[in-house]
Write a protein that holds these residues in place. Sequence first.
Motif, short mmCIF file in Angstrom:
data_model
loop_
_atom_site.label_atom_id
_atom_site.label_comp_id
_atom_site.label_asym_id
_atom_site.label_seq_id
_atom_site.Cartn_x
_atom_site.Cartn_y
_atom_site.Cartn_z
N LEU A 109 60.28 16.59 78.05
CA LEU A 109 59.13 16.87 79.23
C LEU A 109 58.55 15.57 79.82
N GLU B 142 58.22 19.95 70.02
CA GLU B 142 58.40 19.21 71.16
C GLU B 142 58.79 20.11 72.25
N GLN B 143 58.04 19.89 73.48
CA GLN B 143 58.27 20.72 74.81
C GLN B 143 59.57 19.85 75.46
N LYS C 282 62.33 20.51 78.98
CA LYS C 282 62.83 21.13 80.24
C LYS C 282 64.17 21.65 79.86
N ILE D 175 60.27 25.34 81.18
CA ILE D 175 59.79 24.45 80.13
C ILE D 175 59.72 25.32 78.90
N THR D 176 60.33 24.95 77.78
CA THR D 176 59.98 25.58 76.57
C THR D 176 59.68 24.76 75.28
N LYS D 177 59.39 25.21 74.31
CA LYS D 177 59.27 24.60 73.04
C LYS D 177 60.24 24.47 72.01
N PRO E 107 61.37 31.38 77.11
CA PRO E 107 60.26 30.79 78.01
C PRO E 107 59.70 32.18 78.75
#
Length: 216
Positions: free
Chosen positions: A18, A55-56, A58, A71-73, A90
Amino acid sequence: MAVQNWIRINQNIRVARLDSDDDWYASSVQDINEREFCISVPLKESRPLVLSKGEQVKVSFIADMTRYEFITKTRGRRYDNIPLFVLAMPKEYTRVQLRDFVRVPITLEVDYARIPIGGKEPVFLKADSIDLSGGGIRLLINNDLAAETRIIIKFTIPLKTGPQEIEVVGRVVRIWADERTRLRQAAIQFVKINRKQEDLITRFLFNIMSEQRRLR
């Protein structure tokens, strides 16, 4: 429509941290359910992107002539014959139609011919492309074509999986003199092109843009 309807097993994707400046790594989807999906370890020139739980990241991918980004984790790791990262599905995403907005400068050898009448065989002439998109092509030609003329266009795109032959029908939108040469430029809109051809062209352009970003 939810983004999970477009994420499929073996879907090629790009992943970036990210906080990175669009430093994309290549990966693919290996497993999927309603809440999460698993991806292979993202690579960039054999260099892995190691992600930590929480952690995020893209994610970007192309499906149905559209680029999806979200954006996801990172939820953790999994091992299923190969090491995998687990990402959360997401809830929000952005989408960009590629057919209309992505036009990439590229020189390709092109054969084109007016659509014949009366059952005659088409007579093909040689040209070079100036740029290409999912919806059309701009050619440098040495003869005149009237606007609205329908032509057959044939060219080959060099994909990593091997060359792909493309044959479509186009409509001359505009034609004008090229200032640097004695040739003419012709803007062509694809009017008969199937979904597979659109996807192949889009993948080819996407690869070019990714390589250009990598070299910046």
